[in-house]
Enzyme design. Structure first.
Site, short mmCIF file in Angstrom:
data_model
loop_
_atom_site.label_atom_id
_atom_site.label_comp_id
_atom_site.label_asym_id
_atom_site.label_seq_id
_atom_site.Cartn_x
_atom_site.Cartn_y
_atom_site.Cartn_z
N ASP A 199 0.98 -1.08 0.15
CA ASP A 199 -0.03 -0.06 0.05
C ASP A 199 0.96 1.24 -0.07
OD1 ASP A 199 -2.33 1.31 0.05
OD2 ASP A 199 -2.55 1.44 2.06
N GLY A 209 -0.15 5.45 -4.57
CA GLY A 209 -0.74 6.70 -4.83
C GLY A 209 -0.03 7.88 -4.06
N HIS A 227 2.21 3.30 -9.06
CA HIS A 227 1.92 2.06 -9.44
C HIS A 227 3.12 1.50 -10.01
CE1 HIS A 227 -1.73 2.54 -7.41
NE2 HIS A 227 -2.41 2.93 -8.33
N ARG A 265 -12.45 2.16 -7.59
CA ARG A 265 -11.68 3.31 -8.17
C ARG A 265 -12.07 3.96 -9.50
NH1 ARG A 265 -5.62 2.39 -5.64
NH2 ARG A 265 -6.20 1.94 -3.55
N LEU A 280 11.03 -19.92 -4.96
CA LEU A 280 10.20 -19.34 -4.27
C LEU A 280 8.78 -19.32 -5.06
CD1 LEU A 280 9.65 -17.02 -2.08
CD2 LEU A 280 10.13 -15.30 -4.17
N ARG A 310 2.10 -4.80 6.12
CA ARG A 310 1.43 -3.93 5.31
C ARG A 310 2.31 -2.63 5.35
NH1 ARG A 310 -5.08 -2.20 4.47
NH2 ARG A 310 -4.48 -0.57 3.02
C1 IPE Z 1 -5.30 -2.72 0.01
O1 IPE Z 1 -5.05 -1.37 -0.12
C2 IPE Z 1 -5.36 -3.62 -1.50
C3 IPE Z 1 -4.06 -3.54 -2.21
C4 IPE Z 1 -2.90 -3.24 -1.47
C5 IPE Z 1 -4.29 -4.21 -3.45
P1 IPE Z 1 -6.24 -0.25 -0.51
O2 IPE Z 1 -5.55 1.06 -0.72
O3 IPE Z 1 -7.35 -0.61 -1.41
O4 IPE Z 1 -6.92 -0.26 0.98
P2 IPE Z 1 -7.94 0.69 2.09
O5 IPE Z 1 -8.89 1.08 0.86
O6 IPE Z 1 -7.03 1.96 2.20
O7 IPE Z 1 -8.34 0.04 3.06
C1 IPE Z 2 -1.54 0.17 -3.47
O1 IPE Z 2 -1.26 1.45 -3.34
C2 IPE Z 2 -1.87 -0.33 -4.60
C3 IPE Z 2 -3.39 -0.52 -5.07
C4 IPE Z 2 -4.29 -0.78 -4.15
C5 IPE Z 2 -3.85 -1.26 -6.36
P1 IPE Z 2 -2.68 2.70 -3.46
O2 IPE Z 2 -2.78 2.90 -4.71
O3 IPE Z 2 -3.64 2.22 -2.40
O4 IPE Z 2 -1.76 4.02 -2.71
P2 IPE Z 2 -2.66 4.73 -1.66
O5 IPE Z 2 -2.85 4.07 -0.39
O6 IPE Z 2 -3.50 5.54 -2.21
O7 IPE Z 2 -1.39 5.80 -1.30
MG MG Z 3 -4.22 2.37 -0.59
#
Ligand code: IPE
Ligand code: IPE
Ligand code: MG
Length: 250
Positions: free
Chosen positions: A25, A28, A42, A76, A136, A189
């Protein structure tokens, strides 16, 4: 191979976690902080995956599971979803032969029926190509949800005609989408949030949880080592007392 269930038996605990599961996570926010479009985060995140896969190989981790797209990520903006899909395709195109050369077995789990047929085929081809590799095992969770997993397992059990009035854990477990892997020893996480976000709900029953403030694109081998170090300092009791654990070791 049938793996020990943490609720049925006491699993063997090894110094290096056998199975690491990661919610990647913060892509973004990593990008936004740099005034870049989210998709740049990404793209950088894919590079981080490469680094962590290599680090796991070197540390003799046996299973690495990565949450790439949740069943809720369809919420999204359409543009971000389609860019993520495109990135998934390019990553498969670029990385599968490298993984194969490194003896990596690739698995993709989740409800794949919602993906384009061409992507579904690519996944199938990649899995088949790497199926006999012994190093792995990398699992990508795509359109995955922990609740979906339990429900699909139950439905498959019924379809197999194995349903009974009362079902047991042992009956259901083989139908879970990651039945080929032991339960994760270590859950990580990145990105600072402290939640499971519908990741492996069943399988994380006794996993050690580790949360990092680092955004996924910056999560490197040394960050992984910190997580492993934290894991190694834990006492995994699986419901027992500390002295029982000590007695078992001595
Ligand atoms: C969890 O992250 C899913 C992935 C990393 C693929 P999100 O960014 O979607 O989770 P929330 O919305 O903050 O809980
Ligand atoms: C995790 O990063 C990747 C996916 C969920 C695909 P995010 O896109 O959720 O990044 P943040 O949480 O918005 O920073
Ligand atoms: Mg996220």
């Amino acid at each position: 191979m049938v793996h020990t269930s943490s609720t049925k038996d006491i699993p063997v605990v090894s110094t290096v976690p056998q199975h690491i599961a990661i919610i990647m996570d913060g892509n973004g926010r990593w990008a936004t902080k740099r005034f870049l479009p989210r998709v740049a985060g990404h793209a950088k995140g894919v590079e981080a995956v490469r680094g962590i896969v290599e680090a796991c190989i070197r540390r003799d981790v046996k299973y690495l599971t990565l949450f790439a797209f949740s069943s809720e990520n369809w919420r999204r903006p359409a543009e971000e979803v389609s860019l993520l899909m495109r990135l998934f395709v390019t990553a498969l195109e670029k990385e599968v032969s490298k993984m194969h050369a490194n003896d990596v077995r690739l698995k993709v789990v989740g409800d794949l029926s919602r993906f384009d047929l061409s992507l579904q085929k690519m996944i199938q081809t990649a899995e088949t190509k790497t199926a006999n590799n012994k190093g792995l095992t990398v699992t990508i969770c795509a359109n995955y949800g922990g609740r979906w997993d339990v429900v699909q397992a139950f439905n498959c059990l019924q379809l197999d005609g194995k349903s009974a009035d009362v079902i047991t854990e042992d009956m259901l477990a083989p139908y879970l989408s990651m039945a080929y892997a032991p339960e994760p020893d270590l859950f990580i996480r990145t990105g600072g949030e402290m939640r499971i976000s519908n990741f492996l709900l069943w399988q994380l029953a006794y996993s050690e949880l580790y949360f990092s403030e680092t955004f996924w694109p910056d999560f490197d081998a040394s960050a992984l080592d910190e997580a492993i170090k934290s894991y190694q300092a834990r006492e995994r009791r699986f419901g027992r007392t500390s002295s029982q654990v000590m007695d078992q070791i001595s």
